[in-house]
Design a protein around this motif. Sequence first.
Motif: not given
Length: 83
Positions: A1-18
């Motif tokens: 299992m990954l550290d929760p910060s990985y998922y936070t980073q991905v959420d930030t990336i997802l906000k940049n795209y439709p």
Amino acid sequence: MLDPSYYTQVDTILKNYPAGERALIPVIQDIQELYGYLPPELLTYVARKIGISEAKAYSVASFYVNFSFPSTVCFCFKFFVIL
């Protein structure tokens, strides 16, 4: 299992795209750039977030050679018993 910060980073990336499946390639490119590879857990997470199947996400990521997954190492040992 990954550290929760990985998922936070991905959420930030997802906000940049439709939202939607068109975001898959740019999102996984950003993940690859950030971590140097595609953690499988994050590919599954992205698939769920953008509303596509995990199978489709993996088929796209594995089709393009510029995406890499973590290497797995298999050690095989053979033991011989001489009586």
